[in-house]
Design an enzyme around this catalytic site. Sequence first.
Site, mmCIF file in Angstrom:
data_model
loop_
_atom_site.group_PDB
_atom_site.id
_atom_site.type_symbol
_atom_site.label_atom_id
_atom_site.label_comp_id
_atom_site.label_asym_id
_atom_site.label_seq_id
_atom_site.Cartn_x
_atom_site.Cartn_y
_atom_site.Cartn_z
ATOM 1 N N GLY A 85 25.053 63.063 18.248
ATOM 2 C CA GLY A 85 24.770 63.011 19.683
ATOM 3 C C GLY A 85 24.663 64.410 20.250
ATOM 4 O O GLY A 85 24.338 65.359 19.535
ATOM 5 N N CYS A 86 24.954 64.551 21.513
ATOM 6 C CA CYS A 86 24.859 65.847 22.203
ATOM 7 C C CYS A 86 25.679 66.901 21.466
ATOM 8 O O CYS A 86 26.879 66.748 21.279
ATOM 9 C CB CYS A 86 25.351 65.708 23.637
ATOM 10 S SG CYS A 86 25.419 67.271 24.524
ATOM 11 N N PHE A 87 25.025 67.971 21.065
ATOM 12 C CA PHE A 87 25.720 68.978 20.263
ATOM 13 C C PHE A 87 26.789 69.738 21.019
ATOM 14 O O PHE A 87 27.669 70.328 20.430
ATOM 15 C CB PHE A 87 24.770 69.917 19.537
ATOM 16 C CG PHE A 87 23.647 70.547 20.322
ATOM 17 C CD1 PHE A 87 23.710 70.812 21.666
ATOM 18 C CD2 PHE A 87 22.486 70.901 19.654
ATOM 19 C CE1 PHE A 87 22.666 71.423 22.349
ATOM 20 C CE2 PHE A 87 21.425 71.506 20.311
ATOM 21 C CZ PHE A 87 21.512 71.766 21.675
ATOM 22 N N TRP A 88 26.775 69.694 22.355
ATOM 23 C CA TRP A 88 27.827 70.364 23.124
ATOM 24 C C TRP A 88 29.195 69.778 22.797
ATOM 25 O O TRP A 88 30.141 70.497 22.514
ATOM 26 C CB TRP A 88 27.605 70.216 24.617
ATOM 27 C CG TRP A 88 26.389 70.852 25.188
ATOM 28 C CD1 TRP A 88 25.553 71.769 24.614
ATOM 29 C CD2 TRP A 88 25.856 70.590 26.487
ATOM 30 N NE1 TRP A 88 24.547 72.095 25.477
ATOM 31 C CE2 TRP A 88 24.708 71.393 26.647
ATOM 32 C CE3 TRP A 88 26.238 69.770 27.535
ATOM 33 C CZ2 TRP A 88 23.945 71.394 27.809
ATOM 34 C CZ3 TRP A 88 25.479 69.765 28.704
ATOM 35 C CH2 TRP A 88 24.347 70.576 28.825
#
Length: 180
Positions: A22-25
């Site tokens: 998912g979102c790499f953050w």
Amino acid sequence: MSAISKTLKTTPSSQVLSVAAGCFWGVEYLYKKHFKDQIIDTKVGYANGTASNPDYKLVCTGSTNHAETLQVSFEPSKVSYRTLVDFFFVMHDPTTVDAQGPDIGTQYRSAIFTHSEEQEKIAKEALEYAQKKWYPNDKIVTKIEPIKTFWDAEEYHQQYLIKNPERHLCPTHFIRTTPK
């Protein structure tokens, strides 16, 4: 193009883990928080797509097949590849196809990009274990495939949630303590 970030700090004995969840953050934030004294460095970027030197805007169109990916360099004497992969399966929901929470698209798929046959073997073993222990009623859809390319994301994406603590994690990025 290299399969490892050109800016990722490594040592002669370090190895690299490449995961998409998912979102790499949020993925980067959780790995850095949980393994802060055991890893060398992290970089977020775009892996295994079709475009050369993609940027966030292009990847978000869904036309490049890149996955938002985290690369972690680590010393096997401090933390094992298996430990890092086991963590991957409990820090996101690997049972959703091309999505994590509100983020939908191929760039948000669940994947482990391996750097060797040994990593592939370990990743498959960890997936089987996670399927039985954590997701007995839902099929894990995580793809395990060799890493082909990795492009660093723009600088503002690197350590984003550390630099911007007022932002929040994707609701699917948390450490599971009970099976789904």
